[in-house]
Design an enzyme around this catalytic site. Sequence first.
Site, PDB file in Angstrom:
ATOM      1  N   ASN A   8      42.854  99.059  73.362  1.00  0.00           N
ATOM      2  CA  ASN A   8      42.984  99.871  72.149  1.00  0.00           C
ATOM      3  C   ASN A   8      42.717 101.332  72.529  1.00  0.00           C
ATOM      4  O   ASN A   8      41.620 101.676  72.991  1.00  0.00           O
ATOM      5  CB  ASN A   8      41.976  99.373  71.099  1.00  0.00           C
ATOM      6  CG  ASN A   8      42.040 100.178  69.821  1.00  0.00           C
ATOM      7  OD1 ASN A   8      42.128 101.399  69.858  1.00  0.00           O
ATOM      8  ND2 ASN A   8      41.967  99.513  68.687  1.00  0.00           N
ATOM      9  N   HIS A  11      40.879 105.958  70.610  1.00  0.00           N
ATOM     10  CA  HIS A  11      39.933 107.062  70.807  1.00  0.00           C
ATOM     11  C   HIS A  11      40.408 108.101  71.819  1.00  0.00           C
ATOM     12  O   HIS A  11      39.798 109.157  71.954  1.00  0.00           O
ATOM     13  CB  HIS A  11      38.536 106.508  71.102  1.00  0.00           C
ATOM     14  CG  HIS A  11      38.036 105.733  69.907  1.00  0.00           C
ATOM     15  ND1 HIS A  11      37.963 106.302  68.661  1.00  0.00           N
ATOM     16  CD2 HIS A  11      37.691 104.426  69.753  1.00  0.00           C
ATOM     17  CE1 HIS A  11      37.553 105.380  67.791  1.00  0.00           C
ATOM     18  NE2 HIS A  11      37.386 104.237  68.430  1.00  0.00           N
ATOM     19  N   HIS A  44      45.514 101.488  66.038  1.00  0.00           N
ATOM     20  CA  HIS A  44      45.241 101.273  64.612  1.00  0.00           C
ATOM     21  C   HIS A  44      45.766 102.487  63.863  1.00  0.00           C
ATOM     22  O   HIS A  44      45.237 103.590  64.004  1.00  0.00           O
ATOM     23  CB  HIS A  44      43.727 101.106  64.408  1.00  0.00           C
ATOM     24  CG  HIS A  44      43.332 100.779  62.998  1.00  0.00           C
ATOM     25  ND1 HIS A  44      42.044 100.464  62.651  1.00  0.00           N
ATOM     26  CD2 HIS A  44      44.043 100.720  61.852  1.00  0.00           C
ATOM     27  CE1 HIS A  44      41.989 100.210  61.339  1.00  0.00           C
ATOM     28  NE2 HIS A  44      43.189 100.368  60.835  1.00  0.00           N
ATOM     29  N   ARG A  46      45.666 104.230  60.776  1.00  0.00           N
ATOM     30  CA  ARG A  46      44.853 104.206  59.551  1.00  0.00           C
ATOM     31  C   ARG A  46      45.513 105.029  58.457  1.00  0.00           C
ATOM     32  O   ARG A  46      46.235 105.995  58.748  1.00  0.00           O
ATOM     33  CB  ARG A  46      43.459 104.788  59.842  1.00  0.00           C
ATOM     34  CG  ARG A  46      42.659 104.007  60.871  1.00  0.00           C
ATOM     35  CD  ARG A  46      41.247 104.563  60.947  1.00  0.00           C
ATOM     36  NE  ARG A  46      40.555 104.330  59.709  1.00  0.00           N
ATOM     37  CZ  ARG A  46      39.633 103.376  59.512  1.00  0.00           C
ATOM     38  NH1 ARG A  46      39.263 102.604  60.511  1.00  0.00           N
ATOM     39  NH2 ARG A  46      39.069 103.226  58.342  1.00  0.00           N
ATOM     40  N   ARG A  50      43.201 109.333  60.973  1.00  0.00           N
ATOM     41  CA  ARG A  50      42.122 110.085  61.639  1.00  0.00           C
ATOM     42  C   ARG A  50      42.297 110.130  63.148  1.00  0.00           C
ATOM     43  O   ARG A  50      41.771 111.014  63.803  1.00  0.00           O
ATOM     44  CB  ARG A  50      40.753 109.531  61.256  1.00  0.00           C
ATOM     45  CG  ARG A  50      40.463 108.166  61.808  1.00  0.00           C
ATOM     46  CD  ARG A  50      39.039 107.749  61.531  1.00  0.00           C
ATOM     47  NE  ARG A  50      38.809 107.467  60.131  1.00  0.00           N
ATOM     48  CZ  ARG A  50      37.816 106.676  59.697  1.00  0.00           C
ATOM     49  NH1 ARG A  50      36.971 106.153  60.564  1.00  0.00           N
ATOM     50  NH2 ARG A  50      37.668 106.416  58.425  1.00  0.00           N
ATOM     51  N   GLU A  71      47.422  97.640  64.539  1.00  0.00           N
ATOM     52  CA  GLU A  71      46.516  97.207  63.470  1.00  0.00           C
ATOM     53  C   GLU A  71      46.794  98.067  62.250  1.00  0.00           C
ATOM     54  O   GLU A  71      46.905  99.288  62.372  1.00  0.00           O
ATOM     55  CB  GLU A  71      45.063  97.413  63.897  1.00  0.00           C
ATOM     56  CG  GLU A  71      44.687  96.662  65.138  1.00  0.00           C
ATOM     57  CD  GLU A  71      43.344  97.154  65.689  1.00  0.00           C
ATOM     58  OE1 GLU A  71      42.739  98.081  65.125  1.00  0.00           O
ATOM     59  OE2 GLU A  71      42.926  96.602  66.703  1.00  0.00           O
ATOM     60  N   THR A 102      36.396  99.566  61.446  1.00  0.00           N
ATOM     61  CA  THR A 102      36.676  98.405  60.605  1.00  0.00           C
ATOM     62  C   THR A 102      35.395  97.600  60.406  1.00  0.00           C
ATOM     63  O   THR A 102      34.695  97.290  61.369  1.00  0.00           O
ATOM     64  CB  THR A 102      37.748  97.525  61.282  1.00  0.00           C
ATOM     65  OG1 THR A 102      38.798  98.366  61.734  1.00  0.00           O
ATOM     66  CG2 THR A 102      38.301  96.490  60.321  1.00  0.00           C
ATOM     67  N   GLU A 152      42.895  87.064  64.791  1.00  0.00           N
ATOM     68  CA  GLU A 152      41.988  87.764  65.692  1.00  0.00           C
ATOM     69  C   GLU A 152      40.597  87.603  65.097  1.00  0.00           C
ATOM     70  O   GLU A 152      40.329  88.066  63.980  1.00  0.00           O
ATOM     71  CB  GLU A 152      42.347  89.250  65.813  1.00  0.00           C
ATOM     72  CG  GLU A 152      41.364  89.981  66.729  1.00  0.00           C
ATOM     73  CD  GLU A 152      41.736  91.424  67.000  1.00  0.00           C
ATOM     74  OE1 GLU A 152      42.909  91.807  66.816  1.00  0.00           O
ATOM     75  OE2 GLU A 152      40.832  92.179  67.394  1.00  0.00           O
ATOM     76  N   HIS A 201      36.427  93.543  68.648  1.00  0.00           N
ATOM     77  CA  HIS A 201      35.566  94.458  67.894  1.00  0.00           C
ATOM     78  C   HIS A 201      34.159  94.473  68.483  1.00  0.00           C
ATOM     79  O   HIS A 201      33.466  93.459  68.482  1.00  0.00           O
ATOM     80  CB  HIS A 201      35.491  94.156  66.392  1.00  0.00           C
ATOM     81  CG  HIS A 201      35.293  95.431  65.618  1.00  0.00           C
ATOM     82  ND1 HIS A 201      34.109  96.088  65.601  1.00  0.00           N
ATOM     83  CD2 HIS A 201      36.163  96.187  64.917  1.00  0.00           C
ATOM     84  CE1 HIS A 201      34.242  97.201  64.901  1.00  0.00           C
ATOM     85  NE2 HIS A 201      35.479  97.287  64.479  1.00  0.00           N
TER      86      HIS A 201
HETATM   87  N1  PXP Z   1      40.342  94.642  66.860  1.00  0.00           N
HETATM   88  C1  PXP Z   1      40.446  95.201  65.630  1.00  0.00           C
HETATM   89  C2  PXP Z   1      41.148  94.433  64.558  1.00  0.00           C
HETATM   90  C3  PXP Z   1      39.939  96.492  65.369  1.00  0.00           C
HETATM   91  O1  PXP Z   1      40.058  97.026  64.137  1.00  0.00           O
HETATM   92  C4  PXP Z   1      39.344  97.200  66.441  1.00  0.00           C
HETATM   93  C5  PXP Z   1      38.869  98.610  66.201  1.00  0.00           C
HETATM   94  O2  PXP Z   1      39.961  99.425  65.912  1.00  0.00           O
HETATM   95  C6  PXP Z   1      39.274  96.589  67.691  1.00  0.00           C
HETATM   96  C7  PXP Z   1      39.761  95.300  67.872  1.00  0.00           C
HETATM   97  C8  PXP Z   1      38.657  97.274  68.873  1.00  0.00           C
HETATM   98  O3  PXP Z   1      37.301  97.428  68.643  1.00  0.00           O
HETATM   99  P1  PXP Z   1      36.426  98.261  69.683  1.00  0.00           P
HETATM  100  O4  PXP Z   1      36.965  99.663  69.676  1.00  0.00           O
HETATM  101  O5  PXP Z   1      35.053  98.135  69.131  1.00  0.00           O
HETATM  102  O6  PXP Z   1      36.605  97.601  71.019  1.00  0.00           O
END
Ligand code: PXP
Length: 252
Positions: A8, A11, A44, A46, A50, A71, A102, A152, A201
Amino acid sequence: MTARLNVNIDHVATVRQARRAPEPSIVAAAMLCEQAGADGITIHLRGDRRHIQDNDLYALRQTVTTYLNVEMAANEEMMKVALDNLPDAVTLVPENPNEITTEGGLDARANLSIVRAAVHRLREGGIITSLFIDPDPQQIEVAHEIGAQQVELCTAEYAEATLGARAAHNEGAMRAAHELRRLREAATLAMQYGIRVAAGHGLTYRNVGAVASIEEITEFNIGHNIISRAIFTGLERAVLEMREAIRAGSKS
Ligand code: PXP
């Protein structure tokens, strides 16, 4: 078999948006992750934009060669974006504009008609559809009932229990073991229904191994911890090390 890793990269966009600057490039980040052996890229989109922007999704759809998972909330705006861009997969997530990240899984049971309609439209569009849910048997029953191809499992509660001082206490360890059991049972139930199982997550290099030992989990979506490490080690090494942590856990 070792589970796949989707990185992901939200960031990377967070850093860029801090200055509304062209850098760091989201496309370059995705390419480096793929070169390091990531099995896919997750973003993601959003409602408040952001971090990831609509242009990022467009650019990544043209460049990601592995697997692109987006996402998003199950609303009309996002359905249109998904069907216009056709990512490989969409993960439906709950979204609250005031949240930092989330907060827990989607309550598919309480939002049955909305989620059912979204799954139907995405599947009609040829998009693999995943529901981000807590490891709760009732949510898995709903995922089965409405035809989601994947769930998930939200690992936030497990991850929280493994963090910092809390984990050092017996109470933290017991809670982590309890959450791990919930994840395992949910994964087994989903598999029995023929639903693919992902997890994510709050996972870190230190806590991913125990989750990776759950054989039914075939995909991880991990972001913040990889990007955090990448600041010091570079992205390729950070991805390689997470792949290795998953591989080591899956053998235990
Ligand atoms: N899975 C989902 C559905 C999420 O919303 C997120 C955060 O955007 C992640 C995985 C990844 O989480 P993390 O950044 O804490 O690894």
